[in-house]
Each structure stands twice: as structure tokens, then as C-alpha cells.
Design a protein around this motif. Structure first.
Motif, mmCIF file in Angstrom:
data_model
loop_
_atom_site.group_PDB
_atom_site.id
_atom_site.type_symbol
_atom_site.label_atom_id
_atom_site.label_comp_id
_atom_site.label_asym_id
_atom_site.label_seq_id
_atom_site.Cartn_x
_atom_site.Cartn_y
_atom_site.Cartn_z
ATOM 1 N N GLY A 130 7.861 18.849 59.371
ATOM 2 C CA GLY A 130 8.468 20.147 59.130
ATOM 3 C C GLY A 130 8.648 20.363 57.647
ATOM 4 N N LEU A 131 9.357 21.425 57.294
ATOM 5 C CA LEU A 131 9.604 21.763 55.899
ATOM 6 C C LEU A 131 11.099 21.738 55.617
ATOM 7 C CD1 LEU A 131 7.157 24.795 55.539
ATOM 8 C CD2 LEU A 131 6.759 22.434 54.805
ATOM 9 N N THR A 132 11.439 21.454 54.361
ATOM 10 C CA THR A 132 12.845 21.542 53.984
ATOM 11 C C THR A 132 13.314 22.984 54.174
ATOM 12 O OG1 THR A 132 12.271 21.976 51.674
ATOM 13 C CG2 THR A 132 12.672 19.672 52.296
ATOM 14 N N GLY A 133 14.615 23.152 54.303
ATOM 15 C CA GLY A 133 15.130 24.471 54.628
ATOM 16 C C GLY A 133 15.227 24.623 56.138
ATOM 17 N N LEU A 134 15.354 25.852 56.595
ATOM 18 C CA LEU A 134 15.576 26.103 58.016
ATOM 19 C C LEU A 134 14.434 26.852 58.690
ATOM 20 C CD1 LEU A 134 19.328 27.161 57.767
ATOM 21 C CD2 LEU A 134 18.394 24.889 58.268
ATOM 22 N N ARG A 135 13.352 27.147 57.949
ATOM 23 C CA ARG A 135 12.271 27.950 58.523
ATOM 24 C C ARG A 135 11.397 27.161 59.487
ATOM 25 N NH1 ARG A 135 8.905 31.352 54.239
ATOM 26 N NH2 ARG A 135 7.974 32.059 56.197
ATOM 27 N N LEU A 136 11.223 25.873 59.247
ATOM 28 C CA LEU A 136 10.307 25.094 60.078
ATOM 29 C C LEU A 136 10.870 23.693 60.308
ATOM 30 C CD1 LEU A 136 7.518 25.547 61.418
ATOM 31 C CD2 LEU A 136 6.503 24.313 59.483
ATOM 32 N N PRO A 137 11.757 23.545 61.285
ATOM 33 C CA PRO A 137 12.289 22.211 61.612
ATOM 34 C C PRO A 137 11.169 21.303 62.111
ATOM 35 C CG PRO A 137 13.610 23.960 62.611
ATOM 36 C CD PRO A 137 12.353 24.604 62.103
ATOM 37 N N PRO A 138 11.327 19.983 61.996
ATOM 38 C CA PRO A 138 10.272 19.050 62.400
ATOM 39 C C PRO A 138 9.910 19.155 63.887
ATOM 40 C CG PRO A 138 11.884 17.946 61.017
ATOM 41 C CD PRO A 138 12.461 19.288 61.354
ATOM 42 N N ARG A 139 8.614 19.288 64.148
ATOM 43 C CA ARG A 139 8.091 19.314 65.515
ATOM 44 C C ARG A 139 6.696 18.690 65.498
ATOM 45 N NH1 ARG A 139 9.870 24.776 65.080
ATOM 46 N NH2 ARG A 139 11.787 25.210 66.251
ATOM 47 N N ARG A 140 6.142 18.495 66.677
ATOM 48 C CA ARG A 140 4.771 18.003 66.815
ATOM 49 C C ARG A 140 3.830 19.161 67.131
ATOM 50 N NH1 ARG A 140 5.557 13.017 71.098
ATOM 51 N NH2 ARG A 140 6.986 11.723 69.876
ATOM 52 N N GLY A 141 2.529 18.858 67.145
ATOM 53 C CA GLY A 141 1.552 19.784 67.678
ATOM 54 C C GLY A 141 0.780 20.598 66.664
ATOM 55 N N SER A 142 -0.361 21.130 67.123
ATOM 56 C CA SER A 142 -1.233 21.912 66.247
ATOM 57 C C SER A 142 -0.584 23.224 65.832
ATOM 58 C CB SER A 142 -2.565 22.184 66.951
ATOM 59 O OG SER A 142 -2.365 22.875 68.176
ATOM 60 N N ALA A 143 0.253 23.797 66.705
ATOM 61 C CA ALA A 143 0.928 25.043 66.340
ATOM 62 C C ALA A 143 1.855 24.828 65.147
ATOM 63 C CB ALA A 143 1.724 25.571 67.536
ATOM 64 N N GLN A 144 2.454 23.643 65.072
ATOM 65 C CA GLN A 144 3.314 23.325 63.940
ATOM 66 C C GLN A 144 2.506 23.279 62.652
ATOM 67 O OE1 GLN A 144 6.443 23.320 63.882
ATOM 68 N NE2 GLN A 144 7.317 21.823 62.480
ATOM 69 N N LEU A 145 1.310 22.722 62.718
ATOM 70 C CA LEU A 145 0.444 22.665 61.534
ATOM 71 C C LEU A 145 0.054 24.069 61.085
ATOM 72 C CD1 LEU A 145 -1.918 19.686 62.455
ATOM 73 C CD2 LEU A 145 -0.105 19.697 60.717
ATOM 74 N N GLN A 146 -0.221 24.952 62.025
ATOM 75 C CA GLN A 146 -0.595 26.316 61.669
ATOM 76 C C GLN A 146 0.567 27.045 60.992
ATOM 77 O OE1 GLN A 146 -2.050 28.199 65.214
ATOM 78 N NE2 GLN A 146 -3.956 27.024 65.249
ATOM 79 N N GLN A 147 1.761 26.875 61.518
ATOM 80 C CA GLN A 147 2.917 27.517 60.892
ATOM 81 C C GLN A 147 3.182 26.939 59.504
ATOM 82 O OE1 GLN A 147 6.457 28.353 63.387
ATOM 83 N NE2 GLN A 147 5.295 27.421 65.058
ATOM 84 N N MET A 148 2.996 25.641 59.394
ATOM 85 C CA MET A 148 3.207 24.987 58.103
ATOM 86 C C MET A 148 2.208 25.522 57.079
ATOM 87 S SD MET A 148 3.391 20.878 57.456
ATOM 88 C CE MET A 148 3.663 20.189 55.817
ATOM 89 N N ALA A 149 0.944 25.649 57.477
ATOM 90 C CA ALA A 149 -0.085 26.174 56.579
ATOM 91 C C ALA A 149 0.243 27.605 56.164
ATOM 92 C CB ALA A 149 -1.449 26.116 57.260
ATOM 93 N N GLN A 150 0.736 28.391 57.094
ATOM 94 C CA GLN A 150 1.076 29.782 56.791
ATOM 95 C C GLN A 150 2.175 29.862 55.741
ATOM 96 O OE1 GLN A 150 1.848 32.327 60.206
ATOM 97 N NE2 GLN A 150 3.504 33.351 59.088
ATOM 98 N N ILE A 151 3.220 29.060 55.926
ATOM 99 C CA ILE A 151 4.346 29.101 54.990
ATOM 100 C C ILE A 151 3.934 28.569 53.618
ATOM 101 C CG2 ILE A 151 6.650 28.169 54.509
ATOM 102 C CD1 ILE A 151 7.142 28.209 57.546
ATOM 103 N N LEU A 152 3.132 27.515 53.608
ATOM 104 C CA LEU A 152 2.721 26.932 52.328
ATOM 105 C C LEU A 152 1.746 27.823 51.573
ATOM 106 C CD1 LEU A 152 2.313 23.118 53.100
ATOM 107 C CD2 LEU A 152 4.264 24.332 52.104
ATOM 108 N N SER A 153 1.165 28.799 52.246
ATOM 109 C CA SER A 153 0.249 29.729 51.580
ATOM 110 C C SER A 153 0.993 30.823 50.825
ATOM 111 C CB SER A 153 -0.701 30.358 52.598
ATOM 112 O OG SER A 153 -1.539 29.372 53.178
ATOM 113 N N GLU A 154 2.302 30.900 51.018
ATOM 114 C CA GLU A 154 3.111 31.877 50.293
ATOM 115 C C GLU A 154 3.319 31.402 48.856
ATOM 116 O OE1 GLU A 154 6.672 32.100 52.570
ATOM 117 O OE2 GLU A 154 5.683 32.927 54.351
ATOM 118 N N GLN A 155 3.766 32.292 47.988
ATOM 119 C CA GLN A 155 3.994 31.929 46.594
ATOM 120 C C GLN A 155 5.286 32.544 46.104
ATOM 121 O OE1 GLN A 155 0.636 31.786 43.751
ATOM 122 N NE2 GLN A 155 1.877 33.028 42.382
ATOM 123 N N ALA A 156 6.040 31.751 45.351
ATOM 124 C CA ALA A 156 7.298 32.246 44.787
ATOM 125 C C ALA A 156 7.013 33.164 43.610
ATOM 126 C CB ALA A 156 8.165 31.073 44.352
#
Length: 289
Positions: A130-156
Motif C-alpha cells: 500500500g501507500l503511506t497516508g490513507l488513500r491506499l491501505p495495504p492489500r493484495r491483488g492485481s487491482a491493488q497494483l493498478q490503483q497504486m500505479a494510478q496514484i503514483l502517476s500523479e504529480q505534486a
């Protein structure tokens, strides 16, 4: 009101980042030939691990009589320890991570790929990510990877970001990836919070080769990626020794911060092999399980 056509367009735009990022992460993960992630220890589970000679404290019901019949000794089956662990990630999404020189990838692109490839390996091994913060708590599975990729594609919108202080489960593991060239107060606070909760992990500093070599001479304008900071000099070479001293001091500070909190620290350059960095990350988290 959002129409189906608009919604589809927005969804396609959002998903445009995901296939290349996940595909490259999967490809990088495939270059690392590893078994299941760090779980091969005796403990609670249903999967056979190994036979071991019976000891005095082993009950008779635990003896494997079929295996024992093949020798003069008695043997017990050990099961594999199968408690999934949680690993939380923080990848600096500040604008400064968009810097690159020559044909090298941006620091941000390399950071994202390494984080995602490690997440692929961990999930394959039965771990939760998962990611630090509250947007993506630790989980298993391919759907988790897709959400992680989506969030990491953002930019501050700022040059440098800082890890969130929330979302780190007690006694879990963590990975922070950044150039760590901004203010370190946020990082110190996050590592202090992690240490208080028994979280161990790794700091990976990602730098462009130009940031290590400082190959500038003559009139040069140095400007941050957002344009908020700018400095012009007529003799850039005169700044080289002072810059390199400050960079070395920054690395020493990061290494010391990692030591006092029980973390690992490593510097990776975008001109180096991503596979080598991934192997270091995997090993760093493995040593801290």
C-alpha cells in the motif's frame, strides 16, 4: 451533469498511464529470479516446508511415521510460516523528480518503476502492499497494483514532497524513494513516527548522473522544476566543490538518519541498472522482515 461520453473520455485519460507503467514494472520484476518472498520459516501454515529430526518436546501425534519408517530416526514435518506482512511505499511525486539529463529517464520515472516492480514481487510472494497516508491501505491483488500505479502517476505542484505520517501499520515495513534534496524535516518526522511504531524499511535516493558530476562551466542559470527558485552565475565551475561537499553532507545525513531509526539507505543513479537497484531493495526489506 457528466455524460457517458465525457465519463469514458475521463476514464481513458486516467487509465492512459497505467498499462505502460505496469507493463514496465512487470518486465523489470521478471528480470529478478526469486522464489516466494522471505516466508520460508517454520511456523503456522498448511504448506509443507521440510522434515526435521524429532526432538524430546515433540508430541507423538506430530511424528511423520511414513517418513520415519525409512530410517532409524523419527521425523516431524515443519510447515511454512505463512503470515502475510504489509509493506507501505512513499514515492516522491514532487516536480523536482521530473529532472533528467541526456537520454536518462527522469528521477520520478525510475522511482515509480522501481517501487511498482518491488510491489509486484511482494504481491507475488503473498505480501500486502500500500501507500503511506490513507488513500491506499495495504492489500493484495492485481487491482491493488493498478490503483497504486494510478496514484503514483500523479504529480505534486511543489518541487519537493514529504512522506505522510499516517498509514504505517505497527511492525510493518516501508520504502521511501526520493532524491531527498529538499527539506529533510518531513522525512525526519516520518522516520521518527515509523521508529515509534516498530516500522523498519529502506530509503532509496534516486539521482541523475548530472547531479553527481556537476558538469557546468561558465554562465549558467540554475532553476527549480517549478521555476520558484532560480540562481544565475557567470562561473559555474567555482560552485562545483561547494556543491559536491553539500551533496556528500546530505548523503551522510540520510545515512545517519537511517542508522538511528534502523533503516537501510542506498543511492541509485538513473544511469545505472534498474535491476541492481531492485535487487538491493528486495534484499534491504528482506533483512528487515
Amino acid at each position: 451533469m457528466t455524460t457517458p461520453l465525457t465519463l469514458r473520455s475521463q476514464a481513458e485519460t486516467l487509465a492512459a498511464h497505467l498499462p505502460p507503467l505496469l507493463a514496465e514494472a512487470e518486465h523489470l520484476a521478471a528480470t529478478v529470479l526469486l522464489g516466494e518472498h522471505g516466508r520460508r520459516r517454520a511456523g503456522t501454515g498448511d504448506t509443507f516446508w521440510q522434515y526435521r529430526p524429532a526432538q524430546n518436546h515433540d508430541a507423538a501425534r506430530n511424528i511423520d511415521w511414513r517418513r520415519s519408517a525409512r530410517s532409524d530416526a523419527r521425523f516431524v514435518q515443519d510447515k511454512e510460516w505463512q503470515i502475510a506482512q504489509s509493506v507501505v511505499f512513499w514515492v516522491d511525486q514532487g516536480a523536482a523528480m521530473g529532472f533528467h539529463s541526456g537520454d536518462h529517464p527522469t528521477k520520478g520515472a525510475r522511482a515509480r518503476i522501481l517501487a511498482m516492480a518491488l510491489a509486484v514481487l511482494l504481491i507475488r510472494g503473498g505480501e500486502r502492499v500500500g501507500l503511506t497516508g490513507l488513500r491506499l491501505p495495504p492489500r493484495r491483488g492485481s487491482a491493488q497494483l493498478q490503483q497504486m500505479a494510478q496514484i503514483l502517476s500523479e504529480q505534486a505542484t511543489t518541487d519537493h514532497a514529504a512522506p505522510a505520517l499516517t498509514g504505517m501499520l505497527a511492525h510493518s515495513r516501508a520504502l521511501f524513494v526520493s532524491d531527498f534534496l529538499g527539506d529533510l524535516d518531513g522525512l525526519r518526522a516520518a522516520l521518527t513516527r515509523a521508529a515509534d511504531r516498530g516500522v523498519k524499511g529502506a530509503l532509496l535516493q534516486v539521482l541523475d548522473p548530472q547531479e553527481e558530476a556537476f558538469p557546468f562551466d561558465g554562465r549558467t542559470i540554475f532553476q527549480s522544476m517549478t521555476g520558484s527558485v532560480s540562481h544565475e552565475t557567470l562561473r559555474a565551475r567555482d560552485l562545483k566543490s561547494r556543491y559536491l561537499d553539500r551533496l556528500a553532507a546530505r548523503k551522510d545525513a540520510l545515512a545517519q538518519l537511517a542508522r538511528v531509526t534502523g533503516w537501510q539507505f542506498h543511492t541509485h543513479h538513473t544511469g545505472q541498472s534498474a535491476t541492481q537497484a531492485l535487487l538491493w531493495l528486495y534484499g534491504a526489506l528482506e533483512r528487515r522482515r
